[in-house]
Design an enzyme around this catalytic site. Sequence first.
Site, PDB file in Angstrom:
ATOM      1  N   THR A 141     -33.283  37.749  38.632  1.00  0.00           N
ATOM      2  CA  THR A 141     -33.424  36.538  39.077  1.00  0.00           C
ATOM      3  C   THR A 141     -34.460  35.437  38.590  1.00  0.00           C
ATOM      4  O   THR A 141     -34.151  34.539  38.140  1.00  0.00           O
ATOM      5  CB  THR A 141     -33.771  36.791  40.686  1.00  0.00           C
ATOM      6  OG1 THR A 141     -32.858  37.304  41.411  1.00  0.00           O
ATOM      7  CG2 THR A 141     -34.139  35.394  41.158  1.00  0.00           C
ATOM      8  N   ASP A 179     -39.599  33.240  46.799  1.00  0.00           N
ATOM      9  CA  ASP A 179     -40.615  32.472  46.127  1.00  0.00           C
ATOM     10  C   ASP A 179     -40.460  32.155  44.562  1.00  0.00           C
ATOM     11  O   ASP A 179     -40.677  31.125  44.398  1.00  0.00           O
ATOM     12  CB  ASP A 179     -42.102  33.218  46.143  1.00  0.00           C
ATOM     13  CG  ASP A 179     -42.102  34.811  45.714  1.00  0.00           C
ATOM     14  OD1 ASP A 179     -41.125  35.384  45.158  1.00  0.00           O
ATOM     15  OD2 ASP A 179     -42.796  35.475  46.366  1.00  0.00           O
TER      16      ASP A 179
END
Length: 545
Positions: free
Chosen positions: A79, A163
Amino acid sequence: MLKKITLLLFAILSTNIFAQKNNSKIESPKLVVGLVIDQMRWDYLYRYYDKYEKGGFKRLLKDGYSLNNVTINYLPTYTAVGHTTIYTGSVPAIHGIAANDWFDKSQDKELYCTSDEEVKTVGSLDEKVGKQSPRNLWSTTITDQLMLGTNFKSKIVGVSLKDRASILPAGHNPTGAFWFDDSTGNFVTSTYYMNTLPKWLQDFNAKNIADDLVKNGWNTLLPISEYTESSADNSEWEGLLGTAKTPTFPYDNLPADYLAKKDNIRYTPFGNTLTLKVAEAALNGEKMGSDNVTDFLAINLASTDYAGHKFGPNSIEVEDVYLRLDRDLAMFFEMLDSKIGKGKYTVFLSADHGGAHSEGFMEAHKMPTGFYGEDAKKNYLKSLKDKFNVEKLISDVANSQVYLNSKEIEKNNLNEAEVKEYLIKQLLKDPTILFAVDMKKIAESSIPEPLKSRIINGYNWQRSGDIQIIYRDSYLPSYSKKGTTHGSWNSYDAHIPLIFMGFGIKKGDSNKEYHMTDIAPTLSALLKIEFPSGNIGKTIDEVLK
């Protein structure tokens, strides 16, 4: 005389045309919207195509330009690396984000990609959730370049449940980056960006929209008998959601599970709905797209990834997440049409990585598969101790890489090259391993392209391991016995969708080969700004008008 008059008229007309050109403003979209759908394999565009409605994925394919042969050109396919590469046009070797986590040899500990002990949480009492910033990112992003190109007049906002997926796309000096807090169910940020949440986000959090989204539980959007693209409900390779006893619809316990543990929303389609709603709140609150300076809204839709990890690509749960996302995107585009104006904004949709089929699914259908890495560090340490009579010669095994303990090697007067060479020979006795290579000798190794280049692009000498391991196709790490994961070079992890739509974009599609690194320079060309500092990509000229 006639000749003089003709020349005079030509001079006047030329002057007027020149003046008009010099006085005209360079046209650009009012807003760029980046939609990065977590763990979206390319084939999901067509796998569920017949069940998509007109305004979501089908609108992108009909009104936009779809690139059908876009691959990730580095390892590992995670990611943080994907989002960073999309927005920098660069690779881990240059931009520094080598994985979600990596072993930091200077600190002798594992480091999270956006961790920052110098900042504090804003919007929550959870001290850890907000200790995040983009300081570990070494290159500029397309969002950074837009800020620089407009002398910091643009408004840049990143939003995600994760985040890292809001922070890294938003760049180094955005208007804000906001992510989900599992302790409260609110969106938060850090003091790197601001000392208090903006009023629009305080108002959004106060509405407790997530409570309303999960209040009726989770059932299929369509009758469950119509989910013919997926395996039967309650397949043995699916994981469990919350307190559910089986991975089956309906998930009536979701309201209570969410109340007990907010992160349960992440694994449902309602996490995507919530993300798009906070994105709309940011659009309104920051008045994005309301003037002649281009703004940028970077959105990561992460529930597709959470659902994929838990249930696997062939589950009804994952299919339902995509069908509901399709409807959410349609409403989001309608909102943009109304508030920004159709044809006045540019959207791109892509993914940070794909995802492998579940091991159980592959096994059930007689496809090659298996697990690797059980007790890997323990076994490698024993092998090296047996040979060199020294313990702790390995610091970590992560990201399909082995981090040697240079301090112990030096302390015991060992030759690091010999240690590496020996361990590689032992690794290659494992039938699940295709290649094990010394990171410093990749160029001279007998590894086929494009795999060799992907290893080179992914090797960051300060943050990557010393040995790269490549496992056999469709083999998953031993911790993924339910659901699935990603990280490999194979097509299921590295073949991603890429569609541009809106201002400055042609309609059409292409099967030409492109890479994830080509997204940022294409946007730079559209916006007529400088490429990000570490860019290695090329512009995809065929999509631009």
